[in-house]
Design a protein around this motif. Sequence first.
Motif, PDB file in Angstrom:
ATOM      1  N   LEU A  82       0.911  -1.234   0.020  1.00  0.00           N
ATOM      2  CA  LEU A  82       0.126  -0.035  -0.123  1.00  0.00           C
ATOM      3  C   LEU A  82       0.854   1.212   0.108  1.00  0.00           C
ATOM      4  CD1 LEU A  82      -2.817  -0.894   2.531  1.00  0.00           C
ATOM      5  CD2 LEU A  82      -3.166  -0.348  -0.010  1.00  0.00           C
ATOM      6  N   ASP A  83       2.094   1.065   0.694  1.00  0.00           N
ATOM      7  CA  ASP A  83       2.966   2.370   0.851  1.00  0.00           C
ATOM      8  C   ASP A  83       4.043   2.306  -0.341  1.00  0.00           C
ATOM      9  OD1 ASP A  83       1.696   3.068   3.131  1.00  0.00           O
ATOM     10  OD2 ASP A  83       3.152   2.006   4.453  1.00  0.00           O
ATOM     11  N   GLY A  84       3.903   1.316  -1.252  1.00  0.00           N
ATOM     12  CA  GLY A  84       4.839   1.016  -2.285  1.00  0.00           C
ATOM     13  C   GLY A  84       4.757   2.024  -3.463  1.00  0.00           C
ATOM     14  N   SER A  85       5.854   2.284  -4.395  1.00  0.00           N
ATOM     15  CA  SER A  85       5.768   2.910  -5.464  1.00  0.00           C
ATOM     16  C   SER A  85       6.275   2.499  -6.689  1.00  0.00           C
ATOM     17  CB  SER A  85       6.356   4.274  -5.161  1.00  0.00           C
ATOM     18  OG  SER A  85       7.490   4.305  -4.760  1.00  0.00           O
ATOM     19  N   PHE A  86       5.979   2.647  -7.677  1.00  0.00           N
ATOM     20  CA  PHE A  86       6.572   2.407  -9.232  1.00  0.00           C
ATOM     21  C   PHE A  86       7.151   3.398  -9.526  1.00  0.00           C
ATOM     22  CE2 PHE A  86       6.834   1.395 -13.402  1.00  0.00           C
ATOM     23  CZ  PHE A  86       6.958  -0.271 -13.527  1.00  0.00           C
ATOM     24  N   GLY A  87       8.705   3.491  -9.576  1.00  0.00           N
ATOM     25  CA  GLY A  87       9.092   4.675 -10.082  1.00  0.00           C
ATOM     26  C   GLY A  87       8.568   5.839  -9.107  1.00  0.00           C
ATOM     27  N   ASP A  88       8.228   6.877  -9.825  1.00  0.00           N
ATOM     28  CA  ASP A  88       7.809   8.378  -8.977  1.00  0.00           C
ATOM     29  C   ASP A  88       6.283   8.056  -8.805  1.00  0.00           C
ATOM     30  OD1 ASP A  88       6.960   8.539 -11.339  1.00  0.00           O
ATOM     31  OD2 ASP A  88       8.403  10.306 -11.676  1.00  0.00           O
ATOM     32  N   ARG A  89       5.683   7.065  -8.904  1.00  0.00           N
ATOM     33  CA  ARG A  89       4.097   7.046  -8.819  1.00  0.00           C
ATOM     34  C   ARG A  89       3.770   5.902  -7.787  1.00  0.00           C
ATOM     35  NH1 ARG A  89       1.918   2.592 -10.883  1.00  0.00           N
ATOM     36  NH2 ARG A  89       2.889   1.716 -12.717  1.00  0.00           N
ATOM     37  N   ASP A  90       2.564   6.172  -6.882  1.00  0.00           N
ATOM     38  CA  ASP A  90       2.258   4.832  -5.948  1.00  0.00           C
ATOM     39  C   ASP A  90       1.708   3.876  -6.984  1.00  0.00           C
ATOM     40  OD1 ASP A  90       2.446   6.745  -4.105  1.00  0.00           O
ATOM     41  OD2 ASP A  90       0.519   7.186  -3.876  1.00  0.00           O
ATOM     42  N   LEU A  91       1.711   2.605  -6.337  1.00  0.00           N
ATOM     43  CA  LEU A  91       1.327   1.374  -6.855  1.00  0.00           C
ATOM     44  C   LEU A  91      -0.120   1.534  -7.082  1.00  0.00           C
ATOM     45  CD1 LEU A  91       3.158  -1.908  -5.106  1.00  0.00           C
ATOM     46  CD2 LEU A  91       3.257  -0.885  -7.396  1.00  0.00           C
ATOM     47  N   THR A  92      -0.917   1.241  -8.014  1.00  0.00           N
ATOM     48  CA  THR A  92      -2.239   1.306  -8.062  1.00  0.00           C
ATOM     49  C   THR A  92      -2.794  -0.022  -7.185  1.00  0.00           C
ATOM     50  OG1 THR A  92      -2.387  -0.038 -10.041  1.00  0.00           O
ATOM     51  CG2 THR A  92      -2.065   2.374 -10.254  1.00  0.00           C
ATOM     52  N   GLN A  93      -4.285   0.214  -7.182  1.00  0.00           N
ATOM     53  CA  GLN A  93      -4.980  -0.905  -6.501  1.00  0.00           C
ATOM     54  C   GLN A  93      -4.896  -2.162  -7.443  1.00  0.00           C
ATOM     55  OE1 GLN A  93      -9.303  -0.952  -5.856  1.00  0.00           O
ATOM     56  NE2 GLN A  93      -8.679  -1.584  -3.597  1.00  0.00           N
ATOM     57  N   PHE A  94      -4.989  -1.754  -8.691  1.00  0.00           N
ATOM     58  CA  PHE A  94      -5.046  -3.041  -9.705  1.00  0.00           C
ATOM     59  C   PHE A  94      -3.681  -3.660  -9.526  1.00  0.00           C
ATOM     60  CE2 PHE A  94      -4.477  -4.424 -14.211  1.00  0.00           C
ATOM     61  CZ  PHE A  94      -5.507  -4.992 -14.082  1.00  0.00           C
ATOM     62  N   GLU A  95      -2.611  -2.947  -9.554  1.00  0.00           N
ATOM     63  CA  GLU A  95      -1.361  -3.699  -9.406  1.00  0.00           C
ATOM     64  C   GLU A  95      -1.131  -4.508  -8.135  1.00  0.00           C
ATOM     65  OE1 GLU A  95       1.862  -0.657 -11.808  1.00  0.00           O
ATOM     66  OE2 GLU A  95       0.991   0.052  -9.994  1.00  0.00           O
ATOM     67  N   ILE A  96      -1.502  -3.840  -7.074  1.00  0.00           N
ATOM     68  CA  ILE A  96      -1.263  -4.446  -5.817  1.00  0.00           C
ATOM     69  C   ILE A  96      -2.232  -5.863  -5.690  1.00  0.00           C
ATOM     70  CG2 ILE A  96      -2.159  -4.472  -3.307  1.00  0.00           C
ATOM     71  CD1 ILE A  96      -1.234  -1.349  -3.479  1.00  0.00           C
ATOM     72  N   LEU A  97      -3.493  -5.751  -6.458  1.00  0.00           N
ATOM     73  CA  LEU A  97      -4.493  -6.987  -6.376  1.00  0.00           C
ATOM     74  C   LEU A  97      -3.757  -7.880  -7.179  1.00  0.00           C
ATOM     75  CD1 LEU A  97      -7.846  -5.319  -6.973  1.00  0.00           C
ATOM     76  CD2 LEU A  97      -6.890  -6.642  -4.891  1.00  0.00           C
ATOM     77  N   ASN A  98      -3.184  -7.697  -8.296  1.00  0.00           N
ATOM     78  CA  ASN A  98      -2.410  -8.810  -9.245  1.00  0.00           C
ATOM     79  C   ASN A  98      -1.071  -9.144  -8.584  1.00  0.00           C
ATOM     80  OD1 ASN A  98      -4.184  -9.220 -11.547  1.00  0.00           O
ATOM     81  ND2 ASN A  98      -4.045  -7.110 -11.777  1.00  0.00           N
ATOM     82  N   ILE A  99      -0.458  -8.457  -7.735  1.00  0.00           N
ATOM     83  CA  ILE A  99       0.758  -8.957  -7.107  1.00  0.00           C
ATOM     84  C   ILE A  99       0.204  -9.959  -5.864  1.00  0.00           C
ATOM     85  CG2 ILE A  99       2.504  -8.394  -5.279  1.00  0.00           C
ATOM     86  CD1 ILE A  99       2.993  -5.717  -6.700  1.00  0.00           C
ATOM     87  N   LEU A 100      -0.890  -9.583  -5.204  1.00  0.00           N
ATOM     88  CA  LEU A 100      -1.367 -10.436  -4.096  1.00  0.00           C
ATOM     89  C   LEU A 100      -1.863 -11.839  -4.643  1.00  0.00           C
ATOM     90  CD1 LEU A 100      -3.168  -7.820  -1.950  1.00  0.00           C
ATOM     91  CD2 LEU A 100      -1.009  -8.829  -1.556  1.00  0.00           C
ATOM     92  N   PHE A 101      -2.524 -11.760  -5.859  1.00  0.00           N
ATOM     93  CA  PHE A 101      -3.148 -12.785  -6.577  1.00  0.00           C
ATOM     94  C   PHE A 101      -1.792 -13.883  -6.978  1.00  0.00           C
ATOM     95  CE2 PHE A 101      -4.854 -15.337 -10.145  1.00  0.00           C
ATOM     96  CZ  PHE A 101      -5.991 -15.509  -9.718  1.00  0.00           C
TER      97      PHE A 101
END
Lengths: 418, 68
Positions: free
Chosen positions: A233-252
Amino acid sequence: MTTQQADSATCPVTGARFSADSPEIATDFDVHSPAVADVAYERYAAMRAERPVAHSDLYGGHYVLTRYEDIHDVCRNPGVFSSESVNVPGSIGQDGPMIPIEVDPPDHTTYRQIITPLFSPKRMRAMEDHILEIVTELLDAMEGKEQVDFLNDFAKPLPTRVFLAMMGWPQEHAEQFHEWVDVIVLGVPGASEEEAMEARMGAAMQVYAYFAEMMDERDEQDVPEDDITQILLDGSFGDRDLTQFEILNILFLLLIAGLDTVKGALCHSVIYLAEHADQRHQLAEDPDVIPAAVEELLRYESAVIPARVVKEDVVVGDVQLRAGDKILIPFGAANRDPEVFEEPDEVDFTREPNPHLAFGAGPHRCVGSHLGRLELRIAFEELHRRFPDYRLDPDRPPVRHMSQIKGVASLHLLLGPA
Amino acid sequence: MTDRSRITIDRDFCAGHGRCYTLAPAIFEPDDDGFPVVVAGADDAATEAALDRARRNCPERAVQVADA
């Protein structure tokens, strides 16, 4: 004018003799067939000897590789062999690419910089006491029993409870996770491909909804924790926050890659050890052997059978692959290749060297490998210290299953000396 | 005797499996992300043997020992 026979015509440029429609390389190997589960290694050995780059018409057509060197090369060349789709057929119900496995460099590199530290040896060492607690609790419940359901009483709950602890989610949700993961990984045994896909998508939707709920709760509580949910939730991809869509697909991906794999390795190992008392007693009497035993049992039964997508025309062995082709790379086939492993069908705790590919190779090396090894080591230490004798229940022999995570569907043990 | 300067990790290939620092902990240590760092050479038969195991067991063939 050439005098070469049609069936041995070799392309003078690439060296390729065969292509997808060559009968010489045809196979009917079906990675999802229950009939393959007990004979997978015999099938791999036969393919490796006769057609190490085989082609099947199943699931829209795909190749099957069985040589260590070929599978190793594929893993280490993500530019040619993309992991944009790692499943055959192409989906297990995920909504969007599973991150990071279904992402290629350079984005993959950025995602891995976020995810790799979550499973570093240092963080895993901090988990060690907690894993031991879970193992102890599960083994306590086996004390005094003559028969145990090793799959449901140990092999399933251990990785699930470790996963929930690392996420910071309630332990009592373990049972629900087992149901979801079984459907997503296995589909519905015996059902049609369409029915299985429908069930997988339904289970995946429930998983995403659960994840989203866990993330929302975190926002409301606003209590920073040092668990994976919060770090993402606190993570970033380069200079932007991770999106919820990205986090969901990491968790999956963490969910489907972290549970059934460990479950399979535990069950496969225990089936072997149940039938090999000398080696089992060695683990009980000399726990220093266990790390090497973990590696060797991982080599002997490597659960993961991923796929890759060919991005440019390329020759593997003597077969011409084309851009867009799908290839299956069973790590278990690589790990039984006699070119690399002497007596590959024997379990030898002193095997040296043992550069097995149970966790793959290259940039997509299993990010949970340090966790998997730790879970297996602690489980083997405690199980054999407390229960040095067990055997397969002759009335309920173990049942293995296929799918792209080869596993065990039923494993009943009798505890105590025969 | 293998001087520390002769032991290198090929960073193009190392994927952080961790076999080297597990098999030869006197020579390799993990960094915060789990990638190995060479911290010492091999100065007796036991560490030489451990170094050789680390080199041969690396699934990426990334542990390199230069000729003396």
